[in-house]
Design a protein around this motif. Sequence first.
Motif, PDB file in Angstrom:
ATOM      1  N   GLN A 212      43.699  35.782  41.425  1.00  0.00           N
ATOM      2  CA  GLN A 212      42.497  35.985  40.601  1.00  0.00           C
ATOM      3  C   GLN A 212      42.864  36.458  39.199  1.00  0.00           C
ATOM      4  O   GLN A 212      42.227  36.080  38.221  1.00  0.00           O
ATOM      5  CB  GLN A 212      41.572  37.009  41.268  1.00  0.00           C
ATOM      6  CG  GLN A 212      40.853  36.429  42.467  1.00  0.00           C
ATOM      7  CD  GLN A 212      40.102  37.482  43.267  1.00  0.00           C
ATOM      8  OE1 GLN A 212      40.565  38.615  43.409  1.00  0.00           O
ATOM      9  NE2 GLN A 212      38.954  37.117  43.804  1.00  0.00           N
ATOM     10  N   THR A 213      43.889  37.278  39.098  1.00  0.00           N
ATOM     11  CA  THR A 213      44.331  37.750  37.784  1.00  0.00           C
ATOM     12  C   THR A 213      44.899  36.596  36.965  1.00  0.00           C
ATOM     13  O   THR A 213      44.608  36.471  35.770  1.00  0.00           O
ATOM     14  CB  THR A 213      45.390  38.864  37.954  1.00  0.00           C
ATOM     15  OG1 THR A 213      44.838  39.865  38.797  1.00  0.00           O
ATOM     16  CG2 THR A 213      45.777  39.474  36.618  1.00  0.00           C
ATOM     17  N   GLU A 216      42.199  34.501  35.447  1.00  0.00           N
ATOM     18  CA  GLU A 216      41.612  35.068  34.226  1.00  0.00           C
ATOM     19  C   GLU A 216      42.500  34.849  33.008  1.00  0.00           C
ATOM     20  O   GLU A 216      42.012  34.799  31.888  1.00  0.00           O
ATOM     21  CB  GLU A 216      41.389  36.579  34.409  1.00  0.00           C
ATOM     22  CG  GLU A 216      40.222  36.896  35.324  1.00  0.00           C
ATOM     23  CD  GLU A 216      40.279  38.329  35.865  1.00  0.00           C
ATOM     24  OE1 GLU A 216      40.987  39.169  35.264  1.00  0.00           O
ATOM     25  OE2 GLU A 216      39.616  38.574  36.890  1.00  0.00           O
ATOM     26  N   GLN A 217      43.817  34.722  33.246  1.00  0.00           N
ATOM     27  CA  GLN A 217      44.757  34.701  32.116  1.00  0.00           C
ATOM     28  C   GLN A 217      45.276  33.308  31.768  1.00  0.00           C
ATOM     29  O   GLN A 217      45.760  33.097  30.658  1.00  0.00           O
ATOM     30  CB  GLN A 217      45.973  35.585  32.442  1.00  0.00           C
ATOM     31  CG  GLN A 217      45.618  37.051  32.622  1.00  0.00           C
ATOM     32  CD  GLN A 217      46.801  37.875  33.123  1.00  0.00           C
ATOM     33  OE1 GLN A 217      47.849  37.316  33.480  1.00  0.00           O
ATOM     34  NE2 GLN A 217      46.638  39.186  33.142  1.00  0.00           N
TER      35      GLN A 217
END
Length: 273
Positions: A212-213, A216-217
């Motif tokens: 998930q991180t 986002e990136q």
Amino acid sequence: MREDSFDRRAYLRGAGAAGLFALTGTAGCVGGGGGGGGGGSDGSSNQIVPGTAPGFPPFEMKEGGEIVGFDIDLLSAVVAETDYQLGNWQAFEFDSLIPALTNDKIDAIAAAMTINEERDETIDFSNPYYNADQSVLVRGGGSFSPSALADLSGHPVGAQEGTTGESQVKTLVENGTLQQSNYNSYGNYVLAVEDLTNGNIDAVVLDKPVAQTFVEQRSVEIAFTVETGERYGFGMRTDDDDLTQALNGGLEAVRESGRYEEIRNEWFGSNGG
Ligand code: GLN
């Protein structure tokens, strides 16, 4: 309970000054749930050296040369509830953390490490502090959108060495779903995700909160998630019972004080789980 002026980064720098004198196993009694409230003033006698594997955001990563993340803040807060002092963080590849622990290079692992039977034969774990499943990451907006592990057949897939994500991929190789030559292993997941966005591989299998991180990136998306029901624990040597007990007491204390939730919100926002 009031948060005082405790600054965890300044605390780490301060504790690091005593880094050469890492004596362990001499902890006094630590009260069960309440914790010892920060411990001794003489600094060095109960110091523990923590180890992690950066490249696993937001649990641990390097920012401007400094190791930061959820695990870093959580272990710092937990240790602050005990009579131990935290020394300087040591960075290893994930696969090298257990050997570093058993060879006394570090005293505790805080690396989003899943508690499992195989590891439990070699080290001891604290009580669990975070839950995770395995997600399959693909390029964003791409044509490859698998919906089950079997769909990875014929595609180059990446994972980080020594992880539970790698175990998922190895199982596919063992049961004939994936060719061995289609498994690409990496020293850390940042490199694996780079190879994914570069088009060198088509999927990466990794812990969902980290997937998930990356979503986002980077230009990647989660294709599907396998519910593995993993739980993370801190890792300690099997003969370091006092430390394991102290960290369990510290974990309970940071949950009760609301500090755990603060740290979780800081690194995960509303995604935390
Ligand atoms: N939770 C996974 C494992 O324990 C991945 C941990 C990591 O890469 N830091 O294998």
